[in-house]
Scaffold this motif. Sequence first.
Motif, PDB file in Angstrom:
ATOM      1  N   LEU A   1     -14.391 -67.749  -4.819  1.00  0.00           N
ATOM      2  CA  LEU A   1     -15.068 -69.205  -4.541  1.00  0.00           C
ATOM      3  C   LEU A   1     -15.919 -69.919  -5.329  1.00  0.00           C
ATOM      4  O   LEU A   1     -16.328 -69.633  -6.383  1.00  0.00           O
ATOM      5  CB  LEU A   1     -16.407 -68.889  -3.819  1.00  0.00           C
ATOM      6  N   ASP A   2     -15.753 -71.733  -5.404  1.00  0.00           N
ATOM      7  CA  ASP A   2     -16.808 -72.237  -6.542  1.00  0.00           C
ATOM      8  C   ASP A   2     -18.266 -72.144  -5.888  1.00  0.00           C
ATOM      9  O   ASP A   2     -18.648 -71.515  -4.873  1.00  0.00           O
ATOM     10  CB  ASP A   2     -17.056 -74.072  -5.773  1.00  0.00           C
ATOM     11  N   VAL A   3     -18.869 -72.205  -7.002  1.00  0.00           N
ATOM     12  CA  VAL A   3     -20.512 -72.219  -7.396  1.00  0.00           C
ATOM     13  C   VAL A   3     -20.436 -74.139  -7.200  1.00  0.00           C
ATOM     14  O   VAL A   3     -21.814 -73.992  -6.981  1.00  0.00           O
ATOM     15  CB  VAL A   3     -21.156 -70.696  -8.118  1.00  0.00           C
ATOM     16  N   ILE A   4     -20.162 -74.241  -8.311  1.00  0.00           N
ATOM     17  CA  ILE A   4     -19.850 -75.999  -8.448  1.00  0.00           C
ATOM     18  C   ILE A   4     -18.782 -76.312  -8.238  1.00  0.00           C
ATOM     19  O   ILE A   4     -17.710 -75.450  -8.598  1.00  0.00           O
ATOM     20  CB  ILE A   4     -20.464 -76.535  -9.323  1.00  0.00           C
ATOM     21  N   THR A   5     -18.839 -77.200  -7.727  1.00  0.00           N
ATOM     22  CA  THR A   5     -17.313 -77.467  -8.069  1.00  0.00           C
ATOM     23  C   THR A   5     -16.474 -78.116  -8.859  1.00  0.00           C
ATOM     24  O   THR A   5     -17.306 -78.116  -9.748  1.00  0.00           O
ATOM     25  CB  THR A   5     -17.930 -79.497  -7.610  1.00  0.00           C
ATOM     26  N   GLY A   6     -14.715 -77.432  -8.545  1.00  0.00           N
ATOM     27  CA  GLY A   6     -14.173 -76.818  -9.745  1.00  0.00           C
ATOM     28  C   GLY A   6     -14.405 -75.525 -10.610  1.00  0.00           C
ATOM     29  O   GLY A   6     -14.026 -75.251 -11.649  1.00  0.00           O
ATOM     30  N   SER A   7     -15.471 -74.597  -9.890  1.00  0.00           N
ATOM     31  CA  SER A   7     -15.286 -73.422 -10.907  1.00  0.00           C
ATOM     32  C   SER A   7     -14.718 -72.534  -9.994  1.00  0.00           C
ATOM     33  O   SER A   7     -15.595 -71.570 -11.489  1.00  0.00           O
ATOM     34  CB  SER A   7     -17.116 -73.272 -10.705  1.00  0.00           C
ATOM     35  N   GLY A   8     -14.595 -72.956  -8.748  1.00  0.00           N
ATOM     36  CA  GLY A   8     -13.460 -71.458  -8.027  1.00  0.00           C
ATOM     37  C   GLY A   8     -11.952 -71.533  -8.193  1.00  0.00           C
ATOM     38  O   GLY A   8     -12.089 -72.594  -8.901  1.00  0.00           O
ATOM     39  N   TYR A   9     -11.521 -70.704  -7.777  1.00  0.00           N
ATOM     40  CA  TYR A   9     -10.117 -71.480  -7.290  1.00  0.00           C
ATOM     41  C   TYR A   9      -9.643 -72.774  -7.138  1.00  0.00           C
ATOM     42  O   TYR A   9     -10.079 -73.075  -6.383  1.00  0.00           O
ATOM     43  CB  TYR A   9      -9.059 -70.191  -6.649  1.00  0.00           C
TER      44      TYR A   9
ATOM     45  N   ASN B   1     -28.973 -71.127 -24.391  1.00  0.00           N
ATOM     46  CA  ASN B   1     -29.620 -70.859 -23.474  1.00  0.00           C
ATOM     47  C   ASN B   1     -28.514 -71.581 -22.283  1.00  0.00           C
ATOM     48  O   ASN B   1     -29.180 -70.960 -20.764  1.00  0.00           O
ATOM     49  CB  ASN B   1     -30.879 -71.141 -22.989  1.00  0.00           C
ATOM     50  N   TRP B   2     -27.759 -72.270 -22.453  1.00  0.00           N
ATOM     51  CA  TRP B   2     -27.270 -72.951 -21.412  1.00  0.00           C
ATOM     52  C   TRP B   2     -25.999 -72.800 -21.530  1.00  0.00           C
ATOM     53  O   TRP B   2     -25.322 -71.730 -21.109  1.00  0.00           O
ATOM     54  CB  TRP B   2     -26.673 -74.562 -21.625  1.00  0.00           C
ATOM     55  N   PRO B   3     -26.373 -73.073 -19.267  1.00  0.00           N
ATOM     56  CA  PRO B   3     -24.745 -71.904 -18.847  1.00  0.00           C
ATOM     57  C   PRO B   3     -22.960 -72.807 -19.618  1.00  0.00           C
ATOM     58  O   PRO B   3     -23.185 -73.432 -20.092  1.00  0.00           O
ATOM     59  CB  PRO B   3     -24.879 -72.607 -17.585  1.00  0.00           C
ATOM     60  N   CYS B   4     -22.480 -71.808 -19.261  1.00  0.00           N
ATOM     61  CA  CYS B   4     -20.813 -71.963 -20.495  1.00  0.00           C
ATOM     62  C   CYS B   4     -19.940 -71.925 -18.848  1.00  0.00           C
ATOM     63  O   CYS B   4     -19.540 -70.035 -18.580  1.00  0.00           O
ATOM     64  CB  CYS B   4     -20.179 -71.727 -21.331  1.00  0.00           C
ATOM     65  N   GLN B   5     -19.412 -72.704 -18.475  1.00  0.00           N
ATOM     66  CA  GLN B   5     -18.276 -72.777 -16.840  1.00  0.00           C
ATOM     67  C   GLN B   5     -16.984 -71.795 -18.121  1.00  0.00           C
ATOM     68  O   GLN B   5     -16.207 -72.044 -19.212  1.00  0.00           O
ATOM     69  CB  GLN B   5     -18.155 -73.572 -16.487  1.00  0.00           C
ATOM     70  N   PHE B   6     -16.248 -71.361 -17.508  1.00  0.00           N
ATOM     71  CA  PHE B   6     -15.101 -70.953 -18.400  1.00  0.00           C
ATOM     72  C   PHE B   6     -14.316 -71.338 -16.482  1.00  0.00           C
ATOM     73  O   PHE B   6     -14.140 -71.503 -15.123  1.00  0.00           O
ATOM     74  CB  PHE B   6     -15.339 -69.037 -17.711  1.00  0.00           C
ATOM     75  N   ARG B   7     -13.171 -71.081 -17.244  1.00  0.00           N
ATOM     76  CA  ARG B   7     -11.255 -72.041 -16.329  1.00  0.00           C
ATOM     77  C   ARG B   7     -10.680 -72.053 -17.170  1.00  0.00           C
ATOM     78  O   ARG B   7     -10.222 -71.886 -18.106  1.00  0.00           O
ATOM     79  CB  ARG B   7     -12.154 -73.536 -16.016  1.00  0.00           C
ATOM     80  N   ILE B   8      -9.440 -71.703 -16.497  1.00  0.00           N
ATOM     81  CA  ILE B   8      -7.680 -70.723 -17.033  1.00  0.00           C
ATOM     82  C   ILE B   8      -6.987 -71.587 -16.074  1.00  0.00           C
ATOM     83  O   ILE B   8      -7.378 -71.486 -15.074  1.00  0.00           O
ATOM     84  CB  ILE B   8      -7.827 -69.339 -16.993  1.00  0.00           C
TER      85      ILE B   8
END
Length: 306
Positions: free
Chosen positions: A68-76, A150-157
């Motif tokens: 599921l998303d945490v922010i838009t586009g972060s999940g499936y 310290n900045w967040p790093c979004q991960f997407r495959i």
Amino acid sequence: MDAKCSIPVIDFHDFPNQSSKLIAACEEWGCFRLINHHQLLPVTLMSEMKAVVRSLFDIPMEIKRRNLDVITGSGYMAPTTKNPFYEALGLYNMASRRDIDNFCSQLDTSPHQRETIIKYAEAVHELFARIGNKLAEGLGVKNENTGIENWPCQFRINKYHFTPESVGSPGVQIHTDSGFLTILQDDEGVGGLEVMNKSGEFIPVDPWPDTLIVNLGDMATVWSNGRLCNVKHRVQCKEANIRVSIASFLLGPDEILEPLQELVDDDHPRVFVPTTYEDYRKLRFSTNLHAGEALELLYTPTSHKI
């Protein structure tokens, strides 16, 4: 491909000799290909991670939908009418062990898959910090002023299901990345990524195994007071095949981001008003401006278009 028509290549082992070349690449292109980074991100880990990614896309749809998303586009992200050949899995912050564990639990990963994802995330996070510091050094900014680590790093495959009927069609529409830096481990054999040069032409970024593509996003343009450019890019279907890539996004700080003080003076007045990454991300979605145009809404009253 003619070297004049390809993106710059930066040798990670050749600093500080590469410093001026790095800044020039980020000013002129907003992207570069990184080579000789294997002390931090080994070829074996890149290969293992790609195998994990391919296996995750083979799991049942009902399990993928748990991501599921945490922010838009972060999940499936399932295929849509706009992007019918594209699907993706992701997590919000690969720098957070809790986020990684949650992602792995959602997808029922094996212990080996989980271990590989953790190792990959740690290596990429360190690479982000190193690249960010090299950018700061090249611009004459003191490292301790950045706080990039310290900045967040979004991960997407990402997986593209290209068919014979899709050849010539877009896999992903033209856009810029909203964050600061993107590290892309592209498909080893199937091309499709294209970046826009300063003349408005799209330049193919052909596969080059064991290298990484680094893109600058909108936050890098704000951070550098307009000196570094974001890069418009897209994915085109070149052949009927499966294309898989791994994208990691250094987003931006949770607190206010504004042009660095060292880059603002009488000759270089402030271009952008302060913002946060979250506010800017919401601005892009609310205005449906996803190719860098939303930056114009952050111009200071006295700034001129960059």
